[in-house]
Design a protein around this motif. Sequence first.
Motif, PDB file in Angstrom:
ATOM      1  N   GLN A   1       0.832  -1.183   0.000  1.00 11.69           N
ATOM      2  CA  GLN A   1       0.000   0.000   0.000  1.00 11.69           C
ATOM      3  C   GLN A   1       0.877   1.247   0.000  1.00 11.69           C
ATOM      4  O   GLN A   1       1.797   1.361   0.814  1.00 11.69           O
ATOM      5  CB  GLN A   1      -0.902   0.017   1.248  1.00 11.69           C
ATOM      6  CG  GLN A   1      -1.885   1.161   1.296  1.00 11.69           C
ATOM      7  CD  GLN A   1      -3.040   0.972   0.347  1.00 11.69           C
ATOM      8  OE1 GLN A   1      -3.229  -0.115  -0.196  1.00 11.69           O
ATOM      9  NE2 GLN A   1      -3.802   2.025   0.126  1.00 11.69           N
ATOM     10  N   VAL A   2       0.604   2.145  -0.907  1.00  9.43           N
ATOM     11  CA  VAL A   2       1.358   3.400  -1.010  1.00  9.43           C
ATOM     12  C   VAL A   2       0.487   4.530  -0.470  1.00  9.43           C
ATOM     13  O   VAL A   2      -0.688   4.637  -0.820  1.00  9.43           O
ATOM     14  CB  VAL A   2       1.759   3.679  -2.464  1.00  9.43           C
ATOM     15  CG1 VAL A   2       2.432   5.039  -2.585  1.00  9.43           C
ATOM     16  CG2 VAL A   2       2.680   2.579  -2.981  1.00  9.43           C
ATOM     17  N   GLN A   3       1.073   5.354   0.358  1.00 14.27           N
ATOM     18  CA  GLN A   3       0.372   6.522   0.886  1.00 14.27           C
ATOM     19  C   GLN A   3       1.160   7.781   0.591  1.00 14.27           C
ATOM     20  O   GLN A   3       2.388   7.777   0.670  1.00 14.27           O
ATOM     21  CB  GLN A   3       0.155   6.388   2.388  1.00 14.27           C
ATOM     22  CG  GLN A   3      -0.859   5.316   2.774  1.00 14.27           C
ATOM     23  CD  GLN A   3      -1.162   5.321   4.254  1.00 14.27           C
ATOM     24  OE1 GLN A   3      -0.296   5.580   5.080  1.00 14.27           O
ATOM     25  NE2 GLN A   3      -2.410   5.042   4.601  1.00 14.27           N
TER      26      GLN A   3
ATOM     27  N   SER B   1       6.150   0.178   0.379  1.00 14.09           N
ATOM     28  CA  SER B   1       7.232  -0.647  -0.163  1.00 14.09           C
ATOM     29  C   SER B   1       7.549  -0.198  -1.594  1.00 14.09           C
ATOM     30  O   SER B   1       7.305  -0.911  -2.567  1.00 14.09           O
ATOM     31  CB  SER B   1       6.833  -2.117  -0.128  1.00 14.09           C
ATOM     32  OG  SER B   1       6.566  -2.529   1.195  1.00 14.09           O
ATOM     33  N   ILE B   2       8.114   0.999  -1.697  1.00 13.04           N
ATOM     34  CA  ILE B   2       8.326   1.646  -2.986  1.00 13.04           C
ATOM     35  C   ILE B   2       9.714   1.344  -3.519  1.00 13.04           C
ATOM     36  O   ILE B   2      10.710   1.583  -2.827  1.00 13.04           O
ATOM     37  CB  ILE B   2       8.122   3.173  -2.852  1.00 13.04           C
ATOM     38  CG1 ILE B   2       6.682   3.469  -2.421  1.00 13.04           C
ATOM     39  CG2 ILE B   2       8.427   3.862  -4.183  1.00 13.04           C
ATOM     40  CD1 ILE B   2       6.458   4.919  -2.051  1.00 13.04           C
TER      41      ILE B   2
ATOM     42  N   GLY C   1       1.266   1.783  -9.540  1.00 13.53           N
ATOM     43  CA  GLY C   1       0.246   2.530 -10.231  1.00 13.53           C
ATOM     44  C   GLY C   1       0.338   4.006  -9.952  1.00 13.53           C
ATOM     45  O   GLY C   1       1.421   4.544  -9.730  1.00 13.53           O
ATOM     46  N   ASN C   2      -0.810   4.652  -9.987  1.00 13.96           N
ATOM     47  CA  ASN C   2      -0.924   6.088  -9.787  1.00 13.96           C
ATOM     48  C   ASN C   2      -1.616   6.346  -8.459  1.00 13.96           C
ATOM     49  O   ASN C   2      -2.647   5.734  -8.168  1.00 13.96           O
ATOM     50  CB  ASN C   2      -1.734   6.689 -10.942  1.00 13.96           C
ATOM     51  CG  ASN C   2      -1.776   8.201 -10.891  1.00 13.96           C
ATOM     52  OD1 ASN C   2      -2.510   8.789 -10.097  1.00 13.96           O
ATOM     53  ND2 ASN C   2      -0.971   8.831 -11.728  1.00 13.96           N
TER      54      ASN C   2
ATOM     55  N   LYS D   1      14.164  10.065  -0.687  1.00 15.00           N
ATOM     56  CA  LYS D   1      13.142  10.131   0.356  1.00 15.00           C
ATOM     57  C   LYS D   1      11.734  10.014  -0.215  1.00 15.00           C
ATOM     58  O   LYS D   1      10.760  10.129   0.528  1.00 15.00           O
ATOM     59  CB  LYS D   1      13.266  11.449   1.129  1.00 15.00           C
ATOM     60  CG  LYS D   1      14.564  11.607   1.898  1.00 15.00           C
ATOM     61  CD  LYS D   1      14.590  12.931   2.652  1.00 15.00           C
ATOM     62  CE  LYS D   1      15.876  13.089   3.444  1.00 15.00           C
ATOM     63  NZ  LYS D   1      15.928  14.385   4.170  1.00 15.00           N
ATOM     64  N   ASN D   2      11.632   9.814  -1.528  1.00 13.14           N
ATOM     65  CA  ASN D   2      10.306   9.764  -2.183  1.00 13.14           C
ATOM     66  C   ASN D   2       9.454  10.965  -1.795  1.00 13.14           C
ATOM     67  O   ASN D   2       8.267  10.840  -1.460  1.00 13.14           O
ATOM     68  CB  ASN D   2       9.583   8.461  -1.846  1.00 13.14           C
ATOM     69  CG  ASN D   2      10.259   7.248  -2.467  1.00 13.14           C
ATOM     70  OD1 ASN D   2      10.749   7.313  -3.586  1.00 13.14           O
ATOM     71  ND2 ASN D   2      10.306   6.150  -1.730  1.00 13.14           N
ATOM     72  N   THR D   3      10.073  12.118  -1.837  1.00 14.67           N
ATOM     73  CA  THR D   3       9.415  13.354  -1.400  1.00 14.67           C
ATOM     74  C   THR D   3       9.494  14.408  -2.502  1.00 14.67           C
ATOM     75  O   THR D   3      10.525  14.521  -3.183  1.00 14.67           O
ATOM     76  CB  THR D   3      10.066  13.890  -0.126  1.00 14.67           C
ATOM     77  OG1 THR D   3       9.939  12.907   0.911  1.00 14.67           O
ATOM     78  CG2 THR D   3       9.388  15.170   0.350  1.00 14.67           C
TER      79      THR D   3
END
Length: 121
Positions: A1-3, A27-28, A108-109, A75-77
């Motif tokens: 799950q991506v948040q 888990s990116i 996905g998006n 940092k996926n920011t």
Amino acid sequence: QVQLVESGGGLVQPGGSLRLSCAASGSIFGIYAMGWYRQAPGKQRELVAAITSGGSINYADSVKGRFTISRDSAKNTVYLQMNNLKPEDTALYYCNADRVVVVGGKGGNYWGQGTQVTVSS
């Protein structure tokens, strides 16, 4: 799950500045593009700015020269520095992550829940 979690919105006077931040968690493995969209009452959601993993940047004409998007891929920011804000910038600002690759799953998006920016005297 991506948040995606946004922060940094608020109330500012015309000519003022705000900095929005958006951090993606989960888990990116990687994200192709991250960006900001906005939606004002009664209007459609529109692209404000986006940046790819390769550093390509796209801005809406209405914010060129005033807004700057940047990204910390480690940092996926993603950040949006907004200067010389105008009343017409008032909107709910949404973070977007496109073509997210997740470990062991299907990416996905994804969208954040939005942060309100109000420009008013």
